[in-house]
Design a protein around this motif. Structure first.
Motif, PDB file in Angstrom:
ATOM      1  N   LYS A  42       1.854  67.279  73.129  1.00 22.75           N
ATOM      2  CA  LYS A  42       2.864  66.958  72.118  1.00 22.75           C
ATOM      3  C   LYS A  42       2.610  65.550  71.575  1.00 22.75           C
ATOM      4  O   LYS A  42       1.799  64.798  72.117  1.00 22.75           O
ATOM      5  CB  LYS A  42       4.268  67.005  72.736  1.00 22.75           C
ATOM      6  N   LEU A  43       3.300  65.196  70.509  1.00 20.90           N
ATOM      7  CA  LEU A  43       3.329  63.804  70.089  1.00 20.90           C
ATOM      8  C   LEU A  43       4.039  63.003  71.179  1.00 20.90           C
ATOM      9  O   LEU A  43       4.963  63.506  71.827  1.00 20.90           O
ATOM     10  CB  LEU A  43       4.078  63.645  68.767  1.00 20.90           C
TER      11      LEU A  43
ATOM     12  N   GLY B 206      -8.383  64.843  74.131  1.00 24.69           N
ATOM     13  CA  GLY B 206      -9.089  64.750  75.408  1.00 24.69           C
ATOM     14  C   GLY B 206      -8.261  63.918  76.362  1.00 24.69           C
ATOM     15  O   GLY B 206      -7.099  64.210  76.608  1.00 24.69           O
ATOM     16  N   ASP B 207      -8.831  62.839  76.882  1.00 26.95           N
ATOM     17  CA  ASP B 207      -8.065  61.963  77.759  1.00 26.95           C
ATOM     18  C   ASP B 207      -7.805  60.610  77.103  1.00 26.95           C
ATOM     19  O   ASP B 207      -7.478  59.637  77.774  1.00 26.95           O
ATOM     20  CB  ASP B 207      -8.783  61.773  79.097  1.00 26.95           C
ATOM     21  N   LYS B 208      -7.931  60.545  75.767  1.00 25.78           N
ATOM     22  CA  LYS B 208      -7.720  59.300  75.031  1.00 25.78           C
ATOM     23  C   LYS B 208      -6.545  59.432  74.075  1.00 25.78           C
ATOM     24  O   LYS B 208      -6.342  60.472  73.446  1.00 25.78           O
ATOM     25  CB  LYS B 208      -8.977  58.921  74.230  1.00 25.78           C
ATOM     26  N   LEU B 209      -5.766  58.362  73.965  1.00 21.16           N
ATOM     27  CA  LEU B 209      -4.662  58.342  73.017  1.00 21.16           C
ATOM     28  C   LEU B 209      -5.174  58.097  71.611  1.00 21.16           C
ATOM     29  O   LEU B 209      -6.091  57.287  71.403  1.00 21.16           O
ATOM     30  CB  LEU B 209      -3.678  57.233  73.383  1.00 21.16           C
ATOM     31  N   GLU B 210      -4.577  58.773  70.652  1.00 25.44           N
ATOM     32  CA  GLU B 210      -4.875  58.530  69.246  1.00 25.44           C
ATOM     33  C   GLU B 210      -3.602  57.998  68.582  1.00 25.44           C
ATOM     34  O   GLU B 210      -2.544  58.616  68.655  1.00 25.44           O
ATOM     35  CB  GLU B 210      -5.324  59.804  68.538  1.00 25.44           C
ATOM     36  N   GLU B 211      -3.711  56.852  67.944  1.00 29.25           N
ATOM     37  CA  GLU B 211      -2.553  56.214  67.319  1.00 29.25           C
ATOM     38  C   GLU B 211      -2.222  56.887  65.988  1.00 29.25           C
ATOM     39  O   GLU B 211      -3.031  56.909  65.075  1.00 29.25           O
ATOM     40  CB  GLU B 211      -2.849  54.730  67.102  1.00 29.25           C
ATOM     41  N   ILE B 212      -1.011  57.446  65.888  1.00 29.76           N
ATOM     42  CA  ILE B 212      -0.540  58.075  64.656  1.00 29.76           C
ATOM     43  C   ILE B 212       0.306  57.101  63.845  1.00 29.76           C
ATOM     44  O   ILE B 212       0.179  57.002  62.627  1.00 29.76           O
ATOM     45  CB  ILE B 212       0.295  59.338  64.970  1.00 29.76           C
ATOM     46  N   LEU B 213       1.178  56.373  64.534  1.00 30.11           N
ATOM     47  CA  LEU B 213       2.015  55.347  63.905  1.00 30.11           C
ATOM     48  C   LEU B 213       1.856  54.062  64.702  1.00 30.11           C
ATOM     49  O   LEU B 213       2.124  54.026  65.904  1.00 30.11           O
ATOM     50  CB  LEU B 213       3.482  55.778  63.892  1.00 30.11           C
ATOM     51  N   LYS B 214       1.391  53.023  64.045  1.00 29.44           N
ATOM     52  CA  LYS B 214       1.129  51.750  64.707  1.00 29.44           C
ATOM     53  C   LYS B 214       2.408  51.162  65.296  1.00 29.44           C
ATOM     54  O   LYS B 214       3.480  51.251  64.689  1.00 29.44           O
ATOM     55  CB  LYS B 214       0.540  50.758  63.685  1.00 29.44           C
ATOM     56  N   PRO B 215       2.337  50.568  66.496  1.00 29.19           N
ATOM     57  CA  PRO B 215       3.526  49.957  67.097  1.00 29.19           C
ATOM     58  C   PRO B 215       4.194  48.955  66.162  1.00 29.19           C
ATOM     59  O   PRO B 215       3.525  48.103  65.565  1.00 29.19           O
ATOM     60  CB  PRO B 215       2.966  49.254  68.343  1.00 29.19           C
ATOM     61  N   ALA B 216       5.521  49.093  66.032  1.00 24.48           N
ATOM     62  CA  ALA B 216       6.279  48.247  65.111  1.00 24.48           C
ATOM     63  C   ALA B 216       7.763  48.386  65.404  1.00 24.48           C
ATOM     64  O   ALA B 216       8.196  49.375  65.995  1.00 24.48           O
ATOM     65  CB  ALA B 216       6.000  48.642  63.666  1.00 24.48           C
ATOM     66  N   PRO B 217       8.577  47.417  64.984  1.00 23.19           N
ATOM     67  CA  PRO B 217      10.026  47.594  65.053  1.00 23.19           C
ATOM     68  C   PRO B 217      10.497  48.370  63.822  1.00 23.19           C
ATOM     69  O   PRO B 217       9.997  48.143  62.708  1.00 23.19           O
ATOM     70  CB  PRO B 217      10.548  46.151  65.025  1.00 23.19           C
ATOM     71  N   MET B 218      11.431  49.281  64.002  1.00 25.31           N
ATOM     72  CA  MET B 218      11.980  50.017  62.859  1.00 25.31           C
ATOM     73  C   MET B 218      13.327  50.623  63.219  1.00 25.31           C
ATOM     74  O   MET B 218      13.661  50.766  64.399  1.00 25.31           O
ATOM     75  CB  MET B 218      11.026  51.112  62.375  1.00 25.31           C
TER      76      MET B 218
ATOM     77  N   ILE C  29      16.005  53.441  63.886  1.00 26.56           N
ATOM     78  CA  ILE C  29      15.838  54.740  64.523  1.00 26.56           C
ATOM     79  C   ILE C  29      15.823  55.859  63.479  1.00 26.56           C
ATOM     80  O   ILE C  29      15.084  56.838  63.613  1.00 26.56           O
ATOM     81  CB  ILE C  29      16.942  54.982  65.583  1.00 26.56           C
ATOM     82  N   GLU C  30      16.595  55.704  62.407  1.00 27.86           N
ATOM     83  CA  GLU C  30      16.614  56.733  61.356  1.00 27.86           C
ATOM     84  C   GLU C  30      15.246  56.864  60.690  1.00 27.86           C
ATOM     85  O   GLU C  30      14.795  57.983  60.386  1.00 27.86           O
ATOM     86  CB  GLU C  30      17.672  56.405  60.290  1.00 27.86           C
ATOM     87  N   ASP C  31      14.587  55.731  60.462  1.00 32.16           N
ATOM     88  CA  ASP C  31      13.257  55.767  59.832  1.00 32.16           C
ATOM     89  C   ASP C  31      12.238  56.427  60.756  1.00 32.16           C
ATOM     90  O   ASP C  31      11.379  57.198  60.315  1.00 32.16           O
ATOM     91  CB  ASP C  31      12.805  54.355  59.476  1.00 32.16           C
ATOM     92  N   LEU C  32      12.331  56.121  62.052  1.00 32.84           N
ATOM     93  CA  LEU C  32      11.411  56.727  63.016  1.00 32.84           C
ATOM     94  C   LEU C  32      11.590  58.244  63.047  1.00 32.84           C
ATOM     95  O   LEU C  32      10.608  58.996  62.996  1.00 32.84           O
ATOM     96  CB  LEU C  32      11.648  56.150  64.410  1.00 32.84           C
ATOM     97  N   LEU C  33      12.818  58.699  63.111  1.00 34.18           N
ATOM     98  CA  LEU C  33      13.073  60.140  63.173  1.00 34.18           C
ATOM     99  C   LEU C  33      12.625  60.821  61.891  1.00 34.18           C
ATOM    100  O   LEU C  33      12.138  61.958  61.916  1.00 34.18           O
ATOM    101  CB  LEU C  33      14.553  60.394  63.442  1.00 34.18           C
ATOM    102  N   GLY C  34      12.728  60.116  60.772  1.00 34.52           N
ATOM    103  CA  GLY C  34      12.215  60.658  59.512  1.00 34.52           C
ATOM    104  C   GLY C  34      10.715  60.858  59.561  1.00 34.52           C
ATOM    105  O   GLY C  34      10.187  61.873  59.063  1.00 34.52           O
ATOM    106  N   GLU C  35      10.003  59.905  60.157  1.00 31.02           N
ATOM    107  CA  GLU C  35       8.546  60.026  60.300  1.00 31.02           C
ATOM    108  C   GLU C  35       8.184  61.211  61.193  1.00 31.02           C
ATOM    109  O   GLU C  35       7.225  61.950  60.923  1.00 31.02           O
ATOM    110  CB  GLU C  35       7.970  58.733  60.883  1.00 31.02           C
ATOM    111  N   ILE C  36       8.936  61.395  62.262  1.00 30.81           N
ATOM    112  CA  ILE C  36       8.658  62.504  63.177  1.00 30.81           C
ATOM    113  C   ILE C  36       8.888  63.846  62.483  1.00 30.81           C
ATOM    114  O   ILE C  36       8.106  64.788  62.643  1.00 30.81           O
ATOM    115  CB  ILE C  36       9.532  62.366  64.441  1.00 30.81           C
ATOM    116  N   ILE C  37       9.939  63.929  61.698  1.00 33.67           N
ATOM    117  CA  ILE C  37      10.209  65.168  60.949  1.00 33.67           C
ATOM    118  C   ILE C  37       9.051  65.480  60.003  1.00 33.67           C
ATOM    119  O   ILE C  37       8.611  66.633  59.883  1.00 33.67           O
ATOM    120  CB  ILE C  37      11.541  65.051  60.185  1.00 33.67           C
ATOM    121  N   LYS C  38       8.529  64.453  59.348  1.00 33.33           N
ATOM    122  CA  LYS C  38       7.394  64.652  58.435  1.00 33.33           C
ATOM    123  C   LYS C  38       6.168  65.199  59.166  1.00 33.33           C
ATOM    124  O   LYS C  38       5.420  66.022  58.629  1.00 33.33           O
ATOM    125  CB  LYS C  38       7.022  63.327  57.754  1.00 33.33           C
ATOM    126  N   LEU C  39       5.946  64.735  60.390  1.00 32.28           N
ATOM    127  CA  LEU C  39       4.771  65.164  61.147  1.00 32.28           C
ATOM    128  C   LEU C  39       4.895  66.621  61.593  1.00 32.28           C
ATOM    129  O   LEU C  39       3.886  67.303  61.789  1.00 32.28           O
ATOM    130  CB  LEU C  39       4.574  64.256  62.367  1.00 32.28           C
TER     131      LEU C  39
END
Length: 237
Positions: free
Chosen positions: A107-108, A129-141, A143-153
């Protein structure tokens, strides 16, 4: 062998690890002062394992985001030890460290740390595999904006981090399905996860001398924000 140190939140965690195994890990998740707990925890790990500190090749430390005080204590401890042992420091994102707890997840993976004011420190990862791939760079935001990004994905997501209690209701109200919350044994920071990422980073030449390491706070402290706001008020008088 590396010594990993995390004090980016309420969790205090230290670990000794090499390429094959987490040799020892000591984690405390209580409202304790890190300045009083970290060094005794480190001393206890070396005492119990009977490993000489001189065998350590690098100090791995969470570089942020997180508590301003906690990050400063962790950085000062890491830099002091690295200087005394004449070894480098490896900084690892706190967000990436928490995502690494689920690095074989289909999962994400979305770590959330409570940044107050309805904001989170966050990022989004997937695992190849056994490596993480960055989809959204670490940042402050927000919670509504974060959930919007997850819905888009449009993919299932697992949340980890100390932001879950504060934002669980918002997540449940916004995401109709396809979301999960990390189990308590993998939901918070731990130095074992930090150590494994640090070993990889050390191989990739990402270590620095102790003088060059500094935490990544990602935003101003409350005191700095208040000082700026007071300055703006004075200008408007």
């Amino acid at each position: 062998m590396v010594l990993a140190i995390d004090s980016s939140s309420l969790v205090a965690s230290v670990a000794l690890a090499d390429e094959d195994v987490i040799i020892a890990e000591y984690t405390v998740n209580l409202k304790k002062t890190h300045s009083q707990t970290l060094l005794p925890m480190i001393d206890e790990i070396f005492r119990m394992t009977e490993i000489d500190k001189k065998e350590v090749e690098a100090i791995v430390v969470s570089s942020g985001p997180g508590s301003f005080t906690g990050l400063r204590i962790g950085a000062a401890t890491a830099k002091g030890l690295a200087l005394a042992l004449d070894i480098p420091v490896v900084g690892i994102s706190t967000i990436e460290m928490m995502a690494n707890n689920y690095n074989h997840c289909n999962k994400l993976i979305c770590p959330i740390m409570d940044a107050r004011r309805n904001q989170v420190y966050t990022g989004i990862y997937s695992c190849e595999g056994d490596k993480l791939e960055e989809i959204l760079k670490p940042a402050p935001m927000a919670i509504e904006d974060l959930l919007g990004e997850i819905i888009k994905l449009g993919k299932d997501v697992i949340f980890v981090g100390d932001g879950i209690p504060a934002f669980k209701s918002a997540i449940q109200d916004t995401l109709e399905s396809g979301y999960y919350f990390g189990r308590q044994n993998f939901a918070r920071q731990n130095a074992g996860s930090l150590a494994s990422l640090g070993i990889d980073a050390l191989k990739e030449g990402k270590a620095v001398i102790s003088d060059l390491f500094a935490p990544e706070y990602m935003r101003l402290s409350q005191a700095e924000r208040e000082r700026l706001n007071n300055g703006k008020k004075d200008e408007n008088k």
